[in-house]
Design a protein around this motif. Sequence first.
Motif, PDB file in Angstrom:
ATOM      1  N   ASN A  36      -3.560   9.332  -8.595  1.00  0.00           N
ATOM      2  CA  ASN A  36      -4.833  10.060  -8.657  1.00  0.00           C
ATOM      3  C   ASN A  36      -5.006  10.732 -10.018  1.00  0.00           C
ATOM      4  O   ASN A  36      -4.047  10.893 -10.776  1.00  0.00           O
ATOM      5  CB  ASN A  36      -4.912  11.082  -7.526  1.00  0.00           C
ATOM      6  CG  ASN A  36      -3.902  12.186  -7.675  1.00  0.00           C
ATOM      7  OD1 ASN A  36      -4.025  13.026  -8.554  1.00  0.00           O
ATOM      8  ND2 ASN A  36      -2.878  12.184  -6.821  1.00  0.00           N
ATOM      9  N   ALA A  71     -10.074  14.256   0.444  1.00  0.00           N
ATOM     10  CA  ALA A  71     -10.509  13.403  -0.675  1.00  0.00           C
ATOM     11  C   ALA A  71     -12.003  13.590  -0.930  1.00  0.00           C
ATOM     12  O   ALA A  71     -12.437  13.706  -2.082  1.00  0.00           O
ATOM     13  CB  ALA A  71     -10.203  11.941  -0.350  1.00  0.00           C
ATOM     14  N   PHE A  72     -12.796  13.699   0.147  1.00  0.00           N
ATOM     15  CA  PHE A  72     -14.239  13.923  -0.012  1.00  0.00           C
ATOM     16  C   PHE A  72     -14.511  15.292  -0.615  1.00  0.00           C
ATOM     17  O   PHE A  72     -15.390  15.441  -1.466  1.00  0.00           O
ATOM     18  CB  PHE A  72     -14.956  13.789   1.343  1.00  0.00           C
ATOM     19  CG  PHE A  72     -15.399  12.383   1.645  1.00  0.00           C
ATOM     20  CD1 PHE A  72     -16.486  11.822   0.975  1.00  0.00           C
ATOM     21  CD2 PHE A  72     -14.732  11.609   2.581  1.00  0.00           C
ATOM     22  CE1 PHE A  72     -16.892  10.522   1.244  1.00  0.00           C
ATOM     23  CE2 PHE A  72     -15.132  10.311   2.852  1.00  0.00           C
ATOM     24  CZ  PHE A  72     -16.215   9.761   2.183  1.00  0.00           C
ATOM     25  N   ALA A 117     -13.786  15.088  -4.254  1.00  0.00           N
ATOM     26  CA  ALA A 117     -14.828  14.318  -4.949  1.00  0.00           C
ATOM     27  C   ALA A 117     -16.095  15.164  -5.110  1.00  0.00           C
ATOM     28  O   ALA A 117     -16.698  15.183  -6.187  1.00  0.00           O
ATOM     29  CB  ALA A 117     -15.127  13.043  -4.167  1.00  0.00           C
ATOM     30  N   ASN A 118     -16.450  15.887  -4.043  1.00  0.00           N
ATOM     31  CA  ASN A 118     -17.628  16.764  -4.123  1.00  0.00           C
ATOM     32  C   ASN A 118     -17.434  17.846  -5.175  1.00  0.00           C
ATOM     33  O   ASN A 118     -18.333  18.156  -5.937  1.00  0.00           O
ATOM     34  CB  ASN A 118     -17.900  17.434  -2.771  1.00  0.00           C
ATOM     35  CG  ASN A 118     -18.589  16.488  -1.811  1.00  0.00           C
ATOM     36  OD1 ASN A 118     -19.194  15.510  -2.230  1.00  0.00           O
ATOM     37  ND2 ASN A 118     -18.493  16.777  -0.523  1.00  0.00           N
ATOM     38  N   THR A 122     -17.888  13.664  -8.440  1.00  0.00           N
ATOM     39  CA  THR A 122     -17.630  12.256  -8.719  1.00  0.00           C
ATOM     40  C   THR A 122     -17.350  11.518  -7.400  1.00  0.00           C
ATOM     41  O   THR A 122     -17.552  12.095  -6.327  1.00  0.00           O
ATOM     42  CB  THR A 122     -16.450  12.110  -9.710  1.00  0.00           C
ATOM     43  OG1 THR A 122     -16.305  10.748 -10.044  1.00  0.00           O
ATOM     44  CG2 THR A 122     -15.156  12.641  -9.145  1.00  0.00           C
ATOM     45  N   THR A 123     -16.928  10.293  -7.498  1.00  0.00           N
ATOM     46  CA  THR A 123     -16.646   9.531  -6.275  1.00  0.00           C
ATOM     47  C   THR A 123     -15.136   9.526  -5.996  1.00  0.00           C
ATOM     48  O   THR A 123     -14.330   9.797  -6.901  1.00  0.00           O
ATOM     49  CB  THR A 123     -17.107   8.068  -6.423  1.00  0.00           C
ATOM     50  OG1 THR A 123     -16.393   7.495  -7.517  1.00  0.00           O
ATOM     51  CG2 THR A 123     -18.597   7.978  -6.657  1.00  0.00           C
ATOM     52  N   ILE A 124     -14.791   9.195  -4.772  1.00  0.00           N
ATOM     53  CA  ILE A 124     -13.372   9.135  -4.395  1.00  0.00           C
ATOM     54  C   ILE A 124     -12.641   8.092  -5.246  1.00  0.00           C
ATOM     55  O   ILE A 124     -11.506   8.315  -5.682  1.00  0.00           O
ATOM     56  CB  ILE A 124     -13.241   8.813  -2.885  1.00  0.00           C
ATOM     57  CG1 ILE A 124     -13.667  10.028  -2.056  1.00  0.00           C
ATOM     58  CG2 ILE A 124     -11.811   8.418  -2.523  1.00  0.00           C
ATOM     59  CD1 ILE A 124     -13.674   9.810  -0.567  1.00  0.00           C
ATOM     60  N   GLU A 125     -13.331   6.977  -5.521  1.00  0.00           N
ATOM     61  CA  GLU A 125     -12.697   5.906  -6.316  1.00  0.00           C
ATOM     62  C   GLU A 125     -12.340   6.375  -7.725  1.00  0.00           C
ATOM     63  O   GLU A 125     -11.412   5.850  -8.341  1.00  0.00           O
ATOM     64  CB  GLU A 125     -13.634   4.688  -6.422  1.00  0.00           C
ATOM     65  CG  GLU A 125     -13.806   3.920  -5.145  1.00  0.00           C
ATOM     66  CD  GLU A 125     -14.962   4.441  -4.297  1.00  0.00           C
ATOM     67  OE1 GLU A 125     -15.383   5.602  -4.487  1.00  0.00           O
ATOM     68  OE2 GLU A 125     -15.429   3.687  -3.444  1.00  0.00           O
ATOM     69  N   ASN A 126     -13.098   7.339  -8.240  1.00  0.00           N
ATOM     70  CA  ASN A 126     -12.796   7.850  -9.587  1.00  0.00           C
ATOM     71  C   ASN A 126     -11.616   8.826  -9.583  1.00  0.00           C
ATOM     72  O   ASN A 126     -11.062   9.133 -10.634  1.00  0.00           O
ATOM     73  CB  ASN A 126     -14.014   8.549 -10.186  1.00  0.00           C
ATOM     74  CG  ASN A 126     -15.030   7.554 -10.669  1.00  0.00           C
ATOM     75  OD1 ASN A 126     -14.684   6.406 -10.962  1.00  0.00           O
ATOM     76  ND2 ASN A 126     -16.284   7.966 -10.741  1.00  0.00           N
ATOM     77  N   ILE A 127     -11.273   9.313  -8.414  1.00  0.00           N
ATOM     78  CA  ILE A 127     -10.144  10.256  -8.327  1.00  0.00           C
ATOM     79  C   ILE A 127      -8.875   9.534  -7.882  1.00  0.00           C
ATOM     80  O   ILE A 127      -7.809   9.721  -8.471  1.00  0.00           O
ATOM     81  CB  ILE A 127     -10.460  11.399  -7.328  1.00  0.00           C
ATOM     82  CG1 ILE A 127     -11.691  12.175  -7.790  1.00  0.00           C
ATOM     83  CG2 ILE A 127      -9.269  12.346  -7.201  1.00  0.00           C
ATOM     84  CD1 ILE A 127     -12.105  13.289  -6.841  1.00  0.00           C
TER      85      ILE A 127
END
Lengths: 134, 67
Positions: free
Chosen positions: B3, B45-46, B49-50, B54-59
Motif C-alpha cells: 500500500n 480501505a474505503f 480512500a475517502n 482517491t480510490t482504493i486501487e491508488n492506495i
Amino acid sequence: MKKIKQQAIYLGAMLLVGITMVVIAYTGELNSMMAGMGTALVTVCAINLIRLRNIAKDPQRVRQMEIAQHEERNIYISNLAAKAAMVTTIGLEYVVTLVMVFLQKDEIASALGFLVCGQLLIYVFFSKYYSKKY
Amino acid sequence: MKNNIAQLRKEGHITQEELANAVGVSRQTIISLESGRYTASLPLAFRLANYFGTTIENIFVYEEEEK
C-alpha cells in the motif's frame, strides 16, 4: 462513554460479589479458598474501577479506549489468539489422553477423550452454523 | 498486499496519529498497515480512500501470491 458505564456497572456487581464472598468467608467458619478468591476479586475490581474513573475524566483517553474496543485490528488479533488457544488446548488434551492411555489411567483418558470429542463437535456445529449464516 | 499509505501521508504532511484519528483506528494499526504486517478490511480501505480523496486501487496494490 456508554461502554465505560457498562464496564463500571459490571465491575461494581463483581465487586459486590467479591465483598460478599469475603464477608461469608470471615463470618462463618473461615474458608481460606473463598476468602482468597473474594479478596482477589475485590482487589481486581477496585483497581479497574479506579482506572475507569481516571479514563472517564479525560475525553482523549475515552476516545482512545472506544477506538481500541471496536478496532478491527484488535478484533483480528483477538480472533487469532482464540483460534490458537483452541488448537493448542485440543492438541494438549489429545496428547495427555494418549499419555493417560499409556499409563493405564482409563477413567482420566476417557474423560479427556470425551472432552476432545465434545470440543471438536462444538467446532463442527459452529462451523456449519456460520457456513449457513454467511 | 502493498500500500501507499505512508507515501500519501507524507505527501499530505499528516502524522500517523492524525490519520488514525481521522479513520477511527489506533496509531498502532496505521504503523502495521504501513509496514505491511496487517491488511485493512474493506470498510477501513474505503475510509482511507475517502480521507485521501482517491480510490482504493491508488492506495492498495494487490499482488498474486507466488504458487
